[in-house]
Structure formats: C-alpha cells, structure tokens
Design a protein around this motif. Sequence first.
Motif, PDB file in Angstrom:
ATOM      1  N   ALA A  55       0.829  -1.211   0.000  1.00  0.00           N
ATOM      2  CA  ALA A  55       0.000   0.000   0.000  1.00  0.00           C
ATOM      3  C   ALA A  55       0.862   1.260   0.000  1.00  0.00           C
ATOM      4  CB  ALA A  55      -0.936   0.003   1.199  1.00  0.00           C
ATOM      5  N   LYS A  56       1.945   1.244   0.765  1.00  0.00           N
ATOM      6  CA  LYS A  56       2.836   2.406   0.807  1.00  0.00           C
ATOM      7  C   LYS A  56       3.518   2.606  -0.546  1.00  0.00           C
ATOM      8  CE  LYS A  56       3.593   1.685   5.737  1.00  0.00           C
ATOM      9  NZ  LYS A  56       3.743   2.878   6.554  1.00  0.00           N
ATOM     10  N   GLU A  57       3.962   1.515  -1.161  1.00  0.00           N
ATOM     11  CA  GLU A  57       4.564   1.594  -2.493  1.00  0.00           C
ATOM     12  C   GLU A  57       3.539   2.110  -3.506  1.00  0.00           C
ATOM     13  OE1 GLU A  57       7.509   1.055  -3.902  1.00  0.00           O
ATOM     14  OE2 GLU A  57       8.675  -0.180  -2.526  1.00  0.00           O
ATOM     15  N   ALA A  58       2.330   1.558  -3.474  1.00  0.00           N
ATOM     16  CA  ALA A  58       1.279   1.983  -4.405  1.00  0.00           C
ATOM     17  C   ALA A  58       0.923   3.452  -4.198  1.00  0.00           C
ATOM     18  CB  ALA A  58       0.044   1.105  -4.234  1.00  0.00           C
ATOM     19  N   CYS A  59       0.869   3.879  -2.947  1.00  0.00           N
ATOM     20  CA  CYS A  59       0.546   5.273  -2.648  1.00  0.00           C
ATOM     21  C   CYS A  59       1.626   6.212  -3.175  1.00  0.00           C
ATOM     22  CB  CYS A  59       0.353   5.455  -1.145  1.00  0.00           C
ATOM     23  SG  CYS A  59      -0.212   7.113  -0.702  1.00  0.00           S
ATOM     24  N   THR A  65       5.626  10.090  -7.178  1.00  0.00           N
ATOM     25  CA  THR A  65       6.999  10.267  -6.736  1.00  0.00           C
ATOM     26  C   THR A  65       7.778   8.967  -6.618  1.00  0.00           C
ATOM     27  OG1 THR A  65       6.436  10.026  -4.413  1.00  0.00           O
ATOM     28  CG2 THR A  65       6.324  12.250  -5.336  1.00  0.00           C
ATOM     29  N   GLY A  66       7.091   7.858  -6.421  1.00  0.00           N
ATOM     30  CA  GLY A  66       7.808   6.669  -5.982  1.00  0.00           C
ATOM     31  C   GLY A  66       8.407   7.012  -4.627  1.00  0.00           C
ATOM     32  N   ALA A 123      -1.718  -4.301  -3.382  1.00  0.00           N
ATOM     33  CA  ALA A 123      -2.451  -3.093  -3.022  1.00  0.00           C
ATOM     34  C   ALA A 123      -2.635  -2.207  -4.251  1.00  0.00           C
ATOM     35  CB  ALA A 123      -1.702  -2.308  -1.949  1.00  0.00           C
ATOM     36  N   PHE A 124      -3.772  -1.527  -4.272  1.00  0.00           N
ATOM     37  CA  PHE A 124      -4.055  -0.513  -5.274  1.00  0.00           C
ATOM     38  C   PHE A 124      -4.444   0.765  -4.533  1.00  0.00           C
ATOM     39  CE2 PHE A 124      -4.933  -4.411  -7.572  1.00  0.00           C
ATOM     40  CZ  PHE A 124      -4.289  -4.185  -8.777  1.00  0.00           C
ATOM     41  N   VAL A 125      -3.964   1.893  -5.039  1.00  0.00           N
ATOM     42  CA  VAL A 125      -4.308   3.202  -4.480  1.00  0.00           C
ATOM     43  C   VAL A 125      -4.758   4.104  -5.624  1.00  0.00           C
ATOM     44  CG1 VAL A 125      -3.419   5.288  -3.352  1.00  0.00           C
ATOM     45  CG2 VAL A 125      -2.761   3.027  -2.502  1.00  0.00           C
ATOM     46  N   VAL A 126      -5.889   4.755  -5.414  1.00  0.00           N
ATOM     47  CA  VAL A 126      -6.398   5.733  -6.367  1.00  0.00           C
ATOM     48  C   VAL A 126      -6.585   7.041  -5.600  1.00  0.00           C
ATOM     49  CG1 VAL A 126      -8.306   6.388  -7.897  1.00  0.00           C
ATOM     50  CG2 VAL A 126      -7.562   3.993  -7.771  1.00  0.00           C
ATOM     51  N   ILE A 127      -6.027   8.102  -6.130  1.00  0.00           N
ATOM     52  CA  ILE A 127      -6.212   9.421  -5.534  1.00  0.00           C
ATOM     53  C   ILE A 127      -7.194  10.195  -6.413  1.00  0.00           C
ATOM     54  CG2 ILE A 127      -5.136  11.590  -4.824  1.00  0.00           C
ATOM     55  CD1 ILE A 127      -2.528   9.994  -4.425  1.00  0.00           C
ATOM     56  N   GLU A 128      -8.278  10.618  -5.777  1.00  0.00           N
ATOM     57  CA  GLU A 128      -9.356  11.305  -6.465  1.00  0.00           C
ATOM     58  C   GLU A 128      -9.443  12.740  -5.960  1.00  0.00           C
ATOM     59  OE1 GLU A 128     -14.254  11.054  -6.613  1.00  0.00           O
ATOM     60  OE2 GLU A 128     -13.141   9.774  -5.229  1.00  0.00           O
TER      61      GLU A 128
END
Length: 146
Positions: A55-59, A65-66, A123-128
């Motif tokens: 999750a942290k990597e995906a975020c 930025t990675g 993990a998947f992260v989507v920023i909306e």
Amino acid sequence: MILGIGADLCSIERMERTLTRWGPRFRDRVFTPREQARAARRPHEAATYAKRWAAKEACSKALGTGLRMGIAWRDMAVSNLETGQPVMHLTGWAARRLAAMTPPGHQALVHVTLTDDHPWAQAFVVIEARPLGEPFTPSGAAPARG
C-alpha cells in the motif's frame, strides 16, 4: 477526477525473511505504531506487513513520486475502519505532495484496497479530487435525490 493511480505486489515470504533478519529495526523504520499493533494481533503477521508495504509503495506511485523526493515510509499509514475497510493516512511530505497536486476548489480522497493470497500481497491506491461541497458516498455512486 483521478489524480493518481498506483499498484504494488509484495512477496509475503520475502517480508517474512526481512522481519526475521531486521526485526524491530525494520518495523520501526517503515511502519507506524498503529500498523505494528494491528500486525501483532493478526495470525499471519508477515501478510499484514506485506499488504501495508504494498500500500505504501502503491501510494507513493499514485503521488507521482515513488519512494524519492523526501517521502518517508511512515508518511503513509494504513488503518482499518470498524467495517474492515482500509484507509490511507498521509502526513509529512506525503501530505504536502497531496495538497500540492490537488486542484483549487477540490478535496483529495485516497482510496486503497488490499488483498493477499499466499505468497503474494497486493495493493491498489487511487487518488481522487472531488469538488468541495459535492456529497460523498462511499460507493462513489451519486446520492439519492428527492
């Protein structure tokens, strides 16, 4: 509007080896006390850590930025609502980066989903970005009117 998307896959077995080798030194550098407490309560501690690592990597990828440009592992933390739904909390540089990428008149929402099936955690992260004042419904569906 979608501001960023990130995904990551983590080997649970690799996480287990890392935890065995580095122990508290690794956990304290990467995970918040709250994340560590959750993992300690789980029967498969390494899987819990692997999901949070992913999750942290995906975020970091969703932030564009990675893991560079000043972002710290503990600037991103996963907790769970009473329903079990994971929630991403951003502090420090990650929170500043999120604020900088959020358009004026919008509020940023960070969506995260976690899964594991030994030997993998994902993990998947989507920023909306959602316009201020727009009602929020957890499913993303438009609220009922009338």
